[in-house]
Design an enzyme around this catalytic site. Structure first.
Site, mmCIF file in Angstrom:
data_model
loop_
_atom_site.group_PDB
_atom_site.id
_atom_site.type_symbol
_atom_site.label_atom_id
_atom_site.label_comp_id
_atom_site.label_asym_id
_atom_site.label_seq_id
_atom_site.Cartn_x
_atom_site.Cartn_y
_atom_site.Cartn_z
ATOM 1 N N LYS A 271 13.815 11.874 6.586
ATOM 2 C CA LYS A 271 13.069 11.596 7.817
ATOM 3 C C LYS A 271 12.250 12.825 8.208
ATOM 4 C CE LYS A 271 13.397 9.629 12.431
ATOM 5 N NZ LYS A 271 12.294 8.707 12.127
ATOM 6 N N LYS B 171 0.819 -1.210 0.000
ATOM 7 C CA LYS B 171 0.000 0.000 0.000
ATOM 8 C C LYS B 171 0.856 1.263 0.000
ATOM 9 C CE LYS B 171 -3.705 2.423 2.475
ATOM 10 N NZ LYS B 171 -3.032 3.742 2.322
ATOM 11 N N THR C 179 13.256 6.875 18.137
ATOM 12 C CA THR C 179 14.284 6.169 18.905
ATOM 13 C C THR C 179 14.895 7.089 19.954
ATOM 14 O OG1 THR C 179 14.784 4.767 17.004
ATOM 15 C CG2 THR C 179 16.457 4.903 18.729
ATOM 16 N N GLY D 126 6.078 0.571 12.780
ATOM 17 C CA GLY D 126 7.361 1.211 13.022
ATOM 18 C C GLY D 126 7.363 2.663 12.607
ATOM 19 N N HIS E 201 19.956 11.348 11.242
ATOM 20 C CA HIS E 201 19.201 10.551 10.271
ATOM 21 C C HIS E 201 19.296 11.173 8.888
ATOM 22 C CE1 HIS E 201 17.300 8.549 13.741
ATOM 23 N NE2 HIS E 201 17.044 7.589 12.882
ATOM 24 N N HIS E 202 18.861 10.417 7.901
ATOM 25 C CA HIS E 202 18.803 10.874 6.513
ATOM 26 C C HIS E 202 17.842 12.058 6.382
ATOM 27 C CE1 HIS E 202 14.953 8.686 6.340
ATOM 28 N NE2 HIS E 202 15.599 7.753 7.015
#
Length: 232
Positions: free
Chosen positions: A135, A30, A142, A71, A131-132
């Site tokens: 994001k 999806k 986290t 997640g 992070h990349h």
């Protein structure tokens, strides 16, 4: 096992590959503009989408008695609503800010260190997460989980992205191209620094953990975490 993938971006594609390698079948992929056709054929759903879609994805699964692993981060203001819905529907639900097996061990190490440092007032705690650039939320889920682990075991009461008060944990959230995820916790005093750090080398650790969680939840009812999955 038949899996519905709710969210078919970079993470969804890695989850798909690992699930197929482990002998599972994908019955729904999806994207953000797609419907839920195929969901009812699934044994379990894995949601790695975007914050604005997470609640509708999880709700759709719980209302249709499909166990769901989520997640996606950045939607936790509605987490208690999803817990209540799961209990009302006698469903199955795992949310994880990070499904990496290594990160979940890191969570436990972080909490244990916080207990050790609680009465050492010369040390000031701070955090960094990288992070990349794709994001969407900051700080990362986290990082929030790590901060919560410190708060539960020390005198700190909150975290902040700005100049911290005495009872706040400063989180430095950075976005750098092609960084899967790096989290560091620092305890600084005038004479030294203690640092614990987890560095993800790729998205595979997150994907593998989510598939393991999906395998584990089959046949179970309730709201769980990765601590339940890993027995820690």
């Amino acid at each position: 096992m038949k899996i519905a993938l709710l969210g078919y971006g970079k993470m969804g594609k890695v989850i798909e590959r690992i699930a197929l390698e482990r002998g599972h079948e994908i019955v729904l992929k999806k994207g953000s503009q797609d419907g839920f056709d195929g969901l009812l054929n699934a044994d379990v759903a894995i949601d790695f989408s975007v914050p604005d879609c997470a609640v509708s994805h999880i709700s759709e699964c719980l209302n249709n008695n499909i166990p769901v692993i989520s997640g996606t981060t950045g939607w936790l203001a509605n987490y208690s609503d999803m817990v209540n819905l799961c209990e009302k529907q006698n469903g199955s639900f795992i949310y994880g800010s990070n499904f990496s097996l290594g990160v979940n061990i890191f969570f436990e190490l972080n909490a244990y260190l916080a207990k050790m440092m609680k009465n050492l007032s010369d040390y000031k705690v701070s955090m960094e997460e990288i992070h990349h650039t794709q994001k969407l939320d900051a700080p990362s889920g986290t990082a929030i989980s790590l901060a919560q682990g410190i708060i539960e075991n020390t005198e700190y009461t909150d975290w902040t992205l700005e100049n911290p008060l005495a009872n706040e944990i400063y989180i430095d959230a950075k976005r750098i191209e092609n960084i899967p995820g790096t989290h560091s916790v620092f305890y600084d005093s005038k004479v030294d620094q203690i640092e614990i750090k987890h560095t993800a080398h790729s998205r595979e650790g997150f994907a593998l953990g989510s598939v393991i969680a999906a395998e584990w939840i089959i046949g179970k009812k309730g709201v769980f975490t990765m601590k339940d999955v890993l027995g820690i």
